[in-house]
Design a protein around this motif. Structure first.
Motif, mmCIF file in Angstrom:
data_model
loop_
_atom_site.group_PDB
_atom_site.id
_atom_site.type_symbol
_atom_site.label_atom_id
_atom_site.label_comp_id
_atom_site.label_asym_id
_atom_site.label_seq_id
_atom_site.Cartn_x
_atom_site.Cartn_y
_atom_site.Cartn_z
ATOM 1 N N ILE A 1 -4.440 -0.031 4.642
ATOM 2 C CA ILE A 1 -4.462 -0.953 5.592
ATOM 3 C C ILE A 1 -4.413 -2.337 5.144
ATOM 4 O O ILE A 1 -3.650 -3.567 5.793
ATOM 5 N N LEU A 2 -5.237 -2.662 4.233
ATOM 6 C CA LEU A 2 -5.393 -3.826 3.710
ATOM 7 C C LEU A 2 -4.536 -4.364 2.630
ATOM 8 O O LEU A 2 -4.432 -5.235 2.151
ATOM 9 N N MET A 3 -3.621 -3.201 2.088
ATOM 10 C CA MET A 3 -2.782 -3.662 1.128
ATOM 11 C C MET A 3 -1.713 -4.754 1.233
ATOM 12 O O MET A 3 -1.527 -5.566 0.493
ATOM 13 N N PRO A 4 -0.942 -4.679 2.614
ATOM 14 C CA PRO A 4 -0.094 -5.943 2.789
ATOM 15 C C PRO A 4 -0.821 -7.369 2.586
ATOM 16 O O PRO A 4 -0.192 -8.208 2.036
ATOM 17 N N VAL A 5 -1.958 -7.461 3.139
ATOM 18 C CA VAL A 5 -2.966 -8.554 2.935
ATOM 19 C C VAL A 5 -3.090 -9.052 1.579
ATOM 20 O O VAL A 5 -2.924 -10.172 1.183
ATOM 21 N N LEU A 6 -3.629 -8.140 0.791
ATOM 22 C CA LEU A 6 -3.959 -8.375 -0.518
ATOM 23 C C LEU A 6 -2.689 -8.972 -1.242
ATOM 24 O O LEU A 6 -2.751 -9.590 -2.225
ATOM 25 N N ILE A 7 -1.516 -8.138 -1.083
ATOM 26 C CA ILE A 7 -0.166 -8.421 -1.600
ATOM 27 C C ILE A 7 0.197 -9.855 -1.499
ATOM 28 O O ILE A 7 0.668 -10.798 -2.165
ATOM 29 N N ILE A 8 0.297 -10.331 -0.053
ATOM 30 C CA ILE A 8 0.702 -11.688 0.344
ATOM 31 C C ILE A 8 -0.257 -12.740 -0.352
ATOM 32 O O ILE A 8 0.162 -13.825 -0.814
ATOM 33 N N SER A 9 -1.852 -12.282 -0.203
ATOM 34 C CA SER A 9 -2.595 -13.371 -0.775
ATOM 35 C C SER A 9 -2.475 -13.519 -2.174
ATOM 36 O O SER A 9 -2.492 -14.717 -2.853
ATOM 37 N N GLY A 10 -2.220 -12.503 -2.680
ATOM 38 C CA GLY A 10 -1.999 -12.617 -4.106
ATOM 39 C C GLY A 10 -0.757 -13.296 -4.789
ATOM 40 O O GLY A 10 -0.671 -13.932 -5.671
ATOM 41 N N TYR A 11 0.275 -13.157 -3.900
ATOM 42 C CA TYR A 11 1.411 -13.736 -4.345
ATOM 43 C C TYR A 11 1.352 -15.031 -4.275
ATOM 44 O O TYR A 11 1.884 -15.988 -5.105
#
Length: 324
Positions: A277-287
Motif C-alpha cells: 500500500i505504501l509503495m507508490p508513496v515511497l516511489i513518488i517521494s523518493g523520485y
C-alpha cells in the motif's frame, strides 16, 4: 530409623529397636517378618549395620549398594536375594525437577524375612505398614503376598505419573491448536525431559521382576508365580507406554514449531500488505526528493534568492523616494 512387624497367630507385633528385632526373630521364629529401614542422611546407624551384617549375614557389597544410587538390578546370594528397584513419588514442581521425584528401594528377600531399605520417606510403605498392623492375617499371611504388594505399588507409581503427563500434554495440545500465546517451548521441553527420564530407568526395570517369575525360584511358590508374572506384564506395558509418550512429545514439539511458523507467516503477510500500500508513496517521494539533479536544484534556489533580493531593493527605493 528402623522398625519391624511380624505376626503370630493373627496378632501383629511391631518393634523399633534393632537388637530387639533380632531377639524376637530368633526366639519367637515367626513365619514372616518385615523390617523397614529409613536411611537418615543416607547413612546406616551402628545397630542397623550390625543387624544386617552380623545377624542376617548379608554380604558387605549388598549393604554398600544401599548407601549409593544403583541401577535396577538383582543379585542372588546363598540365603537371600538382593534387588534394587526404582519408583516415582511426585513432588511439587516435578516437571522442572523430576529427577528428585525418583526414589530407589533396596530389598533383601529370604526365607521368612523381607528387609526394605530406602533413603526417602515413602508414603506407600507407611500405608502398607499400617495395613499390616491392622490386618496381619491378610497383609502378612505369606512372603509372596507382602512382596507382591510392594512391587505392585512401585510399578503403579509409573502409571500414575503417565496419567499426569497425559493431562499435561492434552492441555498443551489444546493451547497450541487454539493459538494461545501462553504456551512456550520450555513447558514442552520439560515434559519431554520427564518422559525420557522415566524411559531411562524403566527400560532396565524388568530385570529384577523377571527373576521372581522363574519356575525354579526357591523363594516364590508355583501357585504364586502368576502374581509376579502380572507385575512383569505391567512393567512391559509401562515401557511400551513410555515409548509411545516419547514419540508424542516429539510430535508435540513439531506441532508447536509449525504453529510458530504459521503465526510468523501471517505476520509477514500483514507486513507485505502494508508495504504494498505504501509503495507508490515511497516511489513518488523518493523520485522527487532524492533523484533531482544538483545543478537544476542549485539554479532553482539561486533564482528564488535573486528574485527576493530584487523585490527588496525596489521596496527600499520607493520608501526613500517618498521621504524626499
Amino acid at each position: 530409623m528402623i522398625r519391624a512387624i511380624y505376626s503370630i497367630n493373627g496378632t501383629a507385633t511391631t518393634v523399633y529397636k534393632a537388637l530387639k528385632i533380632w531377639e524376637d526373630y530368633k526366639k519367637k521364629k515367626p513365619n514372616l517378618i518385615w523390617i523397614d529401614i529409613y536411611l537418615e542422611n543416607h547413612e546406616l546407624g551402628q545397630e542397623e549395620t550390625l543387624l544386617l551384617s552380623e545377624s542376617f549375614k548379608f554380604h558387605e557389597m549388598s549393604i554398600e549398594d544401599c548407601l549409593f544410587p544403583q541401577y535396577p538390578k538383582i543379585e542372588e546370594f546363598g540365603n537371600y536375594v538382593f534387588a534394587a528397584v526404582h519408583g516415582i513419588q511426585l513432588k511439587p514442581h516435578y516437571f522442572q525437577e523430576f529427577e528428585d521425584s525418583i526414589y530407589e528401594l533396596d530389598i533383601f528377600v529370604g526365607k521368612g524375612f523381607v528387609v526394605t531399605v530406602h533413603a526417602e520417606e515413602l508414603f506407600f510403605l507407611e500405608t502398607l505398614f499400617e495395613k499390616a498392623k491392622a490386618r496381619p492375617q491378610v497383609e502378612m499371611k505369606s512372603l509372596e503376598n507382602l512382596l507382591y504388594n510392594i512391587f505392585n505399588k512401585v510399578v503403579s507409581s509409573y502409571e500414575f505419573t503417565l496419567e499426569k503427563i497425559d493431562n499435561k500434554m492434552e492441555s498443551l495440545e489444546d493451547d497450541i491448536l487454539k493459538g494461545s500465546e501462553t504456551v512456550n517451548m520450555e513447558e514442552i521441553l520439560n515434559t519431554k525431559k520427564v518422559i525420557f527420564a522415566m524411559r531411562k530407568i524403566a527400560e532396565s526395570q524388568q530385570t529384577p521382576y523377571i527373576y521372581f517369575t522363574r519356575a525354579n525360584n526357591n523363594l516364590i511358590s508355583k501357585e504364586h508365580l502368576v502374581y509376579f508374572r502380572d507385575i512383569y506384564t505391567q512393567c512391559a506395558r509401562m515401557n511400551q507406554s513410555i515409548t509411545i509418550r516419547s514419540q508424542m512429545a516429539v510430535s508435540l514439539l513439531e506441532v508447536y514449531m509449525s504453529s510458530v511458523t504459521l503465526r510468523l507467516t501471517e505476520a509477514m503477510k500483514f507486513l507485505t500488505l502494508i508495504a504494498t500500500i505504501l509503495m507508490p508513496v515511497l516511489i513518488i517521494s523518493g523520485y522527487y526528493g532524492m533523484n533531482v539533479k544538483f545543478p537544476e536544484y542549485f539554479n532553482f534556489r539561486r533564482k528564488r534568492i535573486m528574485g527576493f533580493c530584487g523585490m527588496f531593493n525596489v521596496a527600499q527605493h520607493n520608501s526613500y523616494a517618498h521621504i524626499f
